[in-house]
Design a protein around this motif. Structure first.
Motif, PDB file in Angstrom:
ATOM      1  N   PRO A  14      -2.146  -0.216   7.700  1.00  0.00           N
ATOM      2  CA  PRO A  14      -1.683   0.194   9.038  1.00  0.00           C
ATOM      3  C   PRO A  14      -1.499   1.701   9.192  1.00  0.00           C
ATOM      4  O   PRO A  14      -1.494   2.198  10.309  1.00  0.00           O
ATOM      5  N   ILE A  15      -1.343   2.418   8.084  1.00  0.00           N
ATOM      6  CA  ILE A  15      -1.189   3.867   8.213  1.00  0.00           C
ATOM      7  C   ILE A  15      -2.551   4.559   8.223  1.00  0.00           C
ATOM      8  O   ILE A  15      -2.826   5.394   9.087  1.00  0.00           O
ATOM      9  N   PHE A  71       0.871  -1.185   0.000  1.00  0.00           N
ATOM     10  CA  PHE A  71       0.000   0.000   0.000  1.00  0.00           C
ATOM     11  C   PHE A  71       0.901   1.225   0.000  1.00  0.00           C
ATOM     12  O   PHE A  71       2.081   1.159   0.356  1.00  0.00           O
ATOM     13  N   ILE A 118      -4.374   4.377  11.584  1.00  0.00           N
ATOM     14  CA  ILE A 118      -3.968   5.307  12.632  1.00  0.00           C
ATOM     15  C   ILE A 118      -4.716   6.624  12.483  1.00  0.00           C
ATOM     16  O   ILE A 118      -5.255   7.178  13.450  1.00  0.00           O
TER      17      ILE A 118
END
Ligand SMILES: [Zn+2]
Ligand SMILES: [Zn+2]
Ligand SMILES: [Zn+2]
Ligand SMILES: [Zn+2]
Lengths: 465, 465
Positions: B275-276, B45, B279
């Motif tokens: 995962p970014i 990604f 957040i």
């Protein structure tokens, strides 16, 4: 950890926490707070970050990326250790497959100097490249940033862009070429930042170039490169991530940093903690707490090593937009004055204190010292690192965090303090002297430091356990 | 909320949660999972984000930024409502003070169309500008992105860059001019994204252009512009933030999205959760939960409105790199088929369902439906919104989140479902038909939807309390 040794360290730290210099110059504990006028502190912060692409195997896309950018003549920078290894081979294959001409520069120096930067800059100027790829650790990425900058600004003197007071700290207004960074270690986060660090040999001092303009265009964060890294390298890189996260989270807030720049281009990359850097720092720290030990202990633990590779980028986004402070400021003389210490598992023929080790050994003392300014944040990070903070008193925040850090380092079998690197009490004046020029970072610490404070911090870092 | 009504809504939702179509085409609940070969899903990604500068009063720096970029001939885009108001005045003053020539385009249409985009594009082509400034909400920023794109690619047909299947979805390879975005509402997060949404009039369907290349160079997030916004505008913009966060957090993971692009330039901006983006989504949601009610109720609550302005950017970074799904996919016919509903406190002379309202009204039904795929994430977000999740059963995750959302909307006095906008059961077939072309987003939902599923979702959204 023997009980007696532990008691002694705790005593030293407790002293550090409670001392407050009462002389006229230092009676304020917060030298960076706005002055009486209250008008000079900054009122804004800026987040700048490279595009980040993450995935196992993503390195092989680099040739297509360069083709999409229209690059025809690419500079590939790396170091001699890596130049025959898979990360570089994969990049070269991808470039060839996509018909991209390139020249390899593999003379990057680990711990670069102005001299080694100049050599890379000359190569870049001669090559007249239209794009750059850096494959390696922080040294390679930083060297490549400098090469791109000065090749794009051929009439500048080297010191023009170097941080003041050593250089002129001029803002970068020239357009740079695209730079793709492929990190092969999980520590510096340099793939996300606009910072390039080097040793200025003439003054024997660590300095750098810091500008949002030199950050990579794209970071290819490929966890496959972290497999089979030696355990000590993983550990030390991880300590760098740990300190980037802790220091940026406890740095003074951007709104207490002064002066307020008169032009936004002068707002430093190291601008103090802010609501965006805080997020990255906390998440990076959570990953370190959960995965670093696993990543160190098992070279094949793809999950743990992948997470640490991402944590390195996260912490890079955090400190790249907030800054670091005392652990980093004090680390430069620790690595610079090395006598005989040779890091295990590092392929070097000269004494070397790895960067991550040099920052982490002072961390228990540093955070004991700084905790009185933002005790809640110090206690919170101790909790993330596994300390039981439910019953802790807020005034013990620094000691609780120091204890959590010492336990973490002890579990990972880290050398017992600066003494284990060969330093003794007699070296403290030189270590302090070497820290003073690092004002650009040390002034971001939440608590001002006198020379006596720095001496006490080095002394308390001689032995940890 | 009357007990009987509540019981009826709960019954509808419970039905929605438990239905699973068993016909051959729909017996898989996860249409986006990798096929039998397992080879086509993506493995990487990419996070791309505009530089973001945040601070009260930061708008006045814009002239210096443009000067630093070397801009000499700037296009300032805004809409007629704003053109006489402080945000635009401050920008014009700053441009004049820094000696930057500029032309104003204030014909931006709220809810832009291909026709209104074309008008702005013509203006941009004629002006031959070297930089752009967009001052306004999502409509203005999106129009400006399109103007910059097509003026930089003068030989392209309009449909070349429009999302497939309506347009050709060509990747952007031309270099664009710098664009500085100054958001005056706290909802779209368009200052951070590479997305520009418009109504394609010919087909009466909402579509857009999505490419990392069109994201603004810099977003100036100035909370002062959010003071004195009408309460309803704050509420509806906040609901957009809420849905951006919830949808991007519950979207299919990037590693389950297929096909894997053969060239990284084809990796969509809406690439699934990662995962970014996770957040950003979680932090935006935490701010919404803590500050939206305060921001709505008090036009002078600078802290709450500042936090929401930042949350809008956070959620923008999240969904800009992950995507949205059903609330957004279903919202387009809800706003497009509006009959007589006129939003309170909006300065418009025609029926209008504000975007944030059109996305949030289906949210209780949508998340009840999707929760079976990632129940932990649904439960976690319910907890952030204030639900007591300690005793909740994981199989009730969707209902718990739906309840938290309905309570949140009820507390803010939001219209009671689609019926309050003038829709009835008879409109459901048209609403479903209007959702089908939104496959680009609806396929990011964690659970595949049949037409019957969409009907049930609209039906369950008719009344909320
Ligand atoms: Zn003193
Ligand atoms: Zn470091
Ligand atoms: Zn079916
Ligand atoms: Zn939206």
């Amino acid at each position: 950890m023997a009980a007696a040794a532990r008691a002694r360290v705790t005593h030293l730290l407790r002293h550090l926490q409670s001392t407050a210099c009462q002389c006229p110059t230092h009676s304020h504990t917060y030298s960076q707070a706005p002055g009486p006028s209250g008008k000079t502190a900054d009122y804004a912060f800026e987040m700048a970050v490279s595009n980040i692409r993450y995935g196992a195997g993503v390195t092989k896309e680099v040739g297509m990326d360069l083709q999409n950018m229209g690059a025809k003549n690419v500079c590939l920078m790396t170091d001699k250790n890596l130049s025959q290894l898979p990360p570089v081979q994969i990049v070269m294959d991808s470039l060839s497959k996509n018909g991209i001409s390139f020249q390899v520069y593999d003379d990057v120096r680990v711990e670069p100097t102005d001299g080694s930067f100049m050599d890379a800059i000359e190569f870049a100027k001669k090559g007249a490249f239209d794009a750059y790829v850096a494959v390696g650790g922080g040294s390679t990425m930083d060297t490549c940033k400098a090469a791109n900058l000065y090749a794009s600004s051929p009439h500048s003197e080297f010191l023009d862009y170097v941080n003041a007071p050593i250089g002129k700290g001029k803002p970068v207004t020239v357009p740079l070429k695209p730079l793709i960074a492929v990190p092969t270690t999980s520590g510096t986060g340099s793939e996300t930042t606009g910072v390039a660090i080097f040793d200025y040999e003439h003054l024997k001092v660590k300095t750098g170039i810091a500008s949002r303009a030199i950050k990579p265009t794209l970071g290819l964060v490929d966890p496959l490169h972290t497999l089979h890294m030696p355990c000590q390298v993983v550990a030390n890189s991880g300590f760098d991530v740990l300190c980037h996260a802790l220091e940026s989270y406890t740095a003074i807030p951007y709104s207490m940093r002064s002066p307020c720049p008169s032009n936004p281009i002068q707002r430093p990359a190291y601008q103090g903690s802010n609501p965006i850097s805080d997020i990255w720092a906390v998440h990076a720290l959570q990953i370190v707490a959960k995965y670093l030990k696993r990543a160190v202990r098992n070279p094949d633990d793809l999950e743990a090593r992948s997470k640490m590779h991402l944590a390195s980028a996260f912490a890079g986004i955090g400190f790249g937009n907030a800054g670091v402070h005392l652990c980093h400021g004090m680390s430069y003389p620790i690595s610079g004055l090395v006598k005989t210490y040779k890091a295990k598992e590092y392929n070097v023929d000269h004494p070397l204190v790895p960067h991550g080790l040099s920052v982490v050994l002072t961390s228990p003392a540093v955070f004991t010292f700084t905790a009185q300014m933002f005790p809640e944040r110090h206690l919170e990070t101790a909790g993330i690192l596994g300390a039981n903070i439910r019953t802790a008193r807020i005034q013990d925040a620094g000691l609780v965090l120091a204890d959590a850090l010492r336990k973490f380092l002890f579990d990972l079998n880290v050398d017992d303090g600066l003494a284990a690197l060969g330093y003794s009490k007699d070296d403290i004046p030189s270590l302090v002297k070497g820290t003073l020029p690092q004002e650009r970072v040390t002034k971001l610490a939440p608590r001002a430091q006198s020379e006596e404070d720095l001496s006490a911090l080095f002394e308390a870092s001689m032995k940890l356990y």
